[in-house]
Design a protein around this motif. Structure first.
Motif, short mmCIF file in Angstrom:
data_model
loop_
_atom_site.label_atom_id
_atom_site.label_comp_id
_atom_site.label_asym_id
_atom_site.label_seq_id
_atom_site.Cartn_x
_atom_site.Cartn_y
_atom_site.Cartn_z
N GLU A 73 -3.97 51.60 84.11
CA GLU A 73 -4.26 50.11 83.74
C GLU A 73 -3.95 49.71 82.28
O GLU A 73 -4.02 48.05 82.77
CB GLU A 73 -6.49 50.73 83.45
CG GLU A 73 -6.47 51.32 84.01
CD GLU A 73 -8.31 51.26 82.85
OE1 GLU A 73 -8.42 51.55 82.34
OE2 GLU A 73 -9.10 52.00 84.51
N GLU A 124 -6.95 63.14 83.96
CA GLU A 124 -7.25 62.07 85.08
C GLU A 124 -7.21 61.08 84.56
O GLU A 124 -7.49 59.91 84.83
CB GLU A 124 -7.85 62.62 86.30
CG GLU A 124 -7.25 63.39 86.96
CD GLU A 124 -7.74 63.50 88.87
OE1 GLU A 124 -8.66 62.67 89.31
OE2 GLU A 124 -7.05 64.45 89.48
N ARG A 125 -8.10 61.19 83.24
CA ARG A 125 -9.00 59.76 82.96
C ARG A 125 -7.40 59.53 81.89
O ARG A 125 -7.84 58.19 81.98
CB ARG A 125 -9.96 59.86 81.77
CG ARG A 125 -10.82 58.92 80.77
CD ARG A 125 -11.47 59.87 79.69
NE ARG A 125 -11.30 59.93 79.33
CZ ARG A 125 -11.78 61.77 78.48
NH1 ARG A 125 -13.08 61.87 78.92
NH2 ARG A 125 -11.05 61.76 77.55
N ILE A 149 -4.30 49.80 91.40
CA ILE A 149 -4.56 51.32 91.11
C ILE A 149 -4.15 52.02 92.12
O ILE A 149 -6.17 52.05 92.23
CB ILE A 149 -5.42 51.60 89.90
CG1 ILE A 149 -4.51 51.00 88.14
CG2 ILE A 149 -5.18 53.33 89.59
CD1 ILE A 149 -5.65 51.34 87.11
N ARG A 180 -5.32 57.46 84.56
CA ARG A 180 -5.82 55.96 84.73
C ARG A 180 -5.68 55.16 83.40
O ARG A 180 -5.31 54.09 83.97
CB ARG A 180 -7.67 56.02 84.96
CG ARG A 180 -8.42 54.92 84.87
CD ARG A 180 -9.43 54.58 86.43
NE ARG A 180 -9.26 55.22 87.40
CZ ARG A 180 -8.98 53.81 88.29
NH1 ARG A 180 -8.56 53.05 87.79
NH2 ARG A 180 -8.82 54.53 89.51
#
Length: 149
Positions: free
Chosen positions: A74, A66-67, A11, A70
């Motif tokens: 992932e 943004e979390r 990432i 991610r």
């Protein structure tokens, strides 16, 4: 670009921005010497939706955006042999033809890159808390939440 060790974080870039998005920045972020295929998707503001003429869009995002990006990234990296991944989404007011979202994925082979990029953009649209406020030329407005923007 450079060779990456087997324990690298694929990432490379995740962001939500109020400024115009750069195709070059996203493409360069996923450069990897071991990648034989790179897929880039660019979502732009179109001039119509549901038979109505669109004047502009405004995107807004939840503070957890943004979390959540991610988390989605992932999962894509866990499900596909991703060498490098990047995703940026714009918020604020956008005009017709502006870039709203850019995703890119590099893999050893093109088929993997296409599949991973498709999953990335689909999951971002369905799972990440970004809302689209459409402003139509007839004065009507419509809000579209995560899952259908």
């Amino acid at each position: 670009m450079g060779s990456m060790s087997e324990n690298h974080d694929p990432i490379r870039l995740l962001a939500v921005r109020e400024t115009p998005l750069s195709l070059d920045e996203v493409y360069e972020a996923v450069g990897d010497d071991a990648a034989g295929g790179t897929t880039v998707f660019v979502g732009t503001v179109r001039d119509h939706d549901g038979g109505k003429t669109v004047a502009a869009l405004e995107y807004s995002a939840h503070p957890t955006v943004e979390r959540e990006m991610r988390r989605v990234a992932e999962k894509v990296c866990a499900d596909f042999p991703v060498r490098a991944l990047a995703a940026v989404h714009r918020i604020g007011r956008l005009e017709i033809t502006d870039k709203a979202v850019i995703v890119a994925v590099s893999c050893a082979h093109r088929g993997e890159a296409f599949a991973a990029a498709r999953r990335l953009i689909d999951d971002l649209k369905h799972e990440v808390p970004i809302w689209k406020h459409q402003i139509f030329t007839d004065g009507e407005e419509e809000w579209v939440g995560a899952g259908s923007c």
